[in-house]
Design a protein around this motif. Structure first.
Motif, PDB file in Angstrom:
ATOM      1  N   MET A 205      -0.733   8.348   1.967  1.00 21.81           N
ATOM      2  CA  MET A 205      -0.808   7.649   0.691  1.00 21.81           C
ATOM      3  C   MET A 205      -0.777   8.588  -0.512  1.00 21.81           C
ATOM      4  O   MET A 205      -0.347   8.212  -1.599  1.00 21.81           O
ATOM      5  CB  MET A 205      -2.056   6.766   0.650  1.00 21.81           C
ATOM      6  CG  MET A 205      -2.003   5.582   1.591  1.00 21.81           C
ATOM      7  SD  MET A 205      -0.602   4.455   1.235  1.00 21.81           S
ATOM      8  CE  MET A 205       0.628   5.054   2.430  1.00 21.81           C
ATOM      9  N   ARG A 233      -1.823   0.117  -5.832  1.00 18.34           N
ATOM     10  CA  ARG A 233      -3.192   0.553  -5.558  1.00 18.34           C
ATOM     11  C   ARG A 233      -4.212  -0.523  -5.960  1.00 18.34           C
ATOM     12  O   ARG A 233      -5.256  -0.676  -5.324  1.00 18.34           O
ATOM     13  CB  ARG A 233      -3.497   1.844  -6.323  1.00 18.34           C
ATOM     14  CG  ARG A 233      -4.738   2.577  -5.825  1.00 18.34           C
ATOM     15  CD  ARG A 233      -5.223   3.586  -6.868  1.00 18.34           C
ATOM     16  NE  ARG A 233      -4.258   4.625  -7.134  1.00 18.34           N
ATOM     17  CZ  ARG A 233      -4.309   5.861  -6.627  1.00 18.34           C
ATOM     18  NH1 ARG A 233      -5.276   6.189  -5.802  1.00 18.34           N
ATOM     19  NH2 ARG A 233      -3.419   6.760  -6.956  1.00 18.34           N
ATOM     20  N   LEU A 243      -4.626  -0.758   2.640  1.00 19.64           N
ATOM     21  CA  LEU A 243      -5.295   0.406   2.058  1.00 19.64           C
ATOM     22  C   LEU A 243      -6.766   0.515   2.440  1.00 19.64           C
ATOM     23  O   LEU A 243      -7.363   1.569   2.284  1.00 19.64           O
ATOM     24  CB  LEU A 243      -5.178   0.387   0.529  1.00 19.64           C
ATOM     25  CG  LEU A 243      -3.762   0.570  -0.034  1.00 19.64           C
ATOM     26  CD1 LEU A 243      -3.810   0.605  -1.543  1.00 19.64           C
ATOM     27  CD2 LEU A 243      -3.105   1.821   0.521  1.00 19.64           C
ATOM     28  N   GLY A 247      -9.071   0.249  -1.639  1.00 21.13           N
ATOM     29  CA  GLY A 247      -8.050   1.269  -1.822  1.00 21.13           C
ATOM     30  C   GLY A 247      -8.611   2.556  -2.373  1.00 21.13           C
ATOM     31  O   GLY A 247      -7.980   3.235  -3.169  1.00 21.13           O
TER      32      GLY A 247
END
Length: 260
Positions: A205, A233, A243, A247
């Motif tokens: 990521m 995000r 995520l 996140g």
């Protein structure tokens, strides 16, 4: 300038839709990342664009010309370069020779090679290596290089065909964190300088959020979100399915460690 237009791309394996009605565009000089959990359809979508898989339906246009369903070599000739998750190089050859081989193929000289082939396109090969920071290693065998440097050589090889579009399959796989950041920053700089569109799949990521201009998120063959790294995000659904909790940077570090 819009370089790549993908509309309604669908691929089924038996009763399973690996990709379903996938649509997106890519601009010249843009870095577009495709992310998602395992089995999301990233590789299927990627391989349909690259010619390794024929779509069941949908269209793919590169610079206005249809490439959907064409074999991989025809797509390469149309202006699509590619790097692989595991670097594809000739380890017994020197760094310069690897790039020269790609140039020989690009210029249609790969058949009937003669003994002075090592002299062909050498200056062009060295210029490409200078562009990826590998000029000083031109005479070293690829087998002697650190893996991060092999990836740079592979990038120079891909650039030898002067692509309009560069496909990168998990480009940072197997690399140390510092090497990952360096390679993706280099790729972004080359893409913008040469107006090359870059489509890449990635599990790291940090490589996505730090270097992509836009991000597509696939889940079960469908795009569930598309936008800037900041938008992705913050997207609640993306956080939930991919995520992790909120996140967070901690979640991303844990994911990077898991795929390192």
């Amino acid at each position: 300038m819009t370089l790549l237009v993908v509309e309604g791309l669908t691929k089924r394996f038996g009763g399973v839709a690996a990709a379903k009605d996938v649509s997106f565009t890519l601009q010249a000089g843009e870095m577009l990342a495709i992310i998602g959990p395992n089995g999301a359809g990233k590789s299927t979508t990627f391989n349909m664009v690259g010619g390794q898989l024929r779509p069941d339906s949908g269209t793919i246009a590169l610079d206005g010309a249809s490439i959907a369903g064409l074999p991989a070599r025809a797509i390469w000739k149309a202006g699509v370069g590619r790097t692989f998750q595991v670097a594809q190089t000739f380890v017994s050859m020197t760094v310069a020779e690897n790039v020269q081989m790609a140039l020989l193929s690009h210029h249609g000289r790969s058949r009937g090679l003669f003994r002075d082939a090592r002299a062909l396109y050498r200056d062009e090969a060295l210029a490409l290596l200078a562009g990826v920071g590998m000029r000083a290693d031109a005479e070293r065998p690829v087998s002697e290089l650190a893996y991060g440097d092999v990836k740079r050589v592979e990038l120079a090889v891909a650039l030898a065909s002067r692509p309009k579009l560069l496909l990168m399959d998990e480009p940072t796989a197997g690399m140390a964190p510092r090497e990952r950041s360096s390679l993706m920053a280099l790729t972004a700089g080359v893409a913008r300088a040469r107006s090359i569109g870059v489509l890449y799949t990635e599990h790291d990521m940090e490589a996505v959020f730090a270097h992509a201009d836009r991000v597509l998120v696939l889940v079960r063959g469908e795009i569930i979100a598309a936008g800037t790294p900041e938008e992705i995000r913050a997207n609640p659904r993306v956080k939930q399915v991919y995520l992790g909790e909120a996140g967070t940077e901690a979640a991303m570090r844990a994911r990077r460690k898991a795929v390192a």
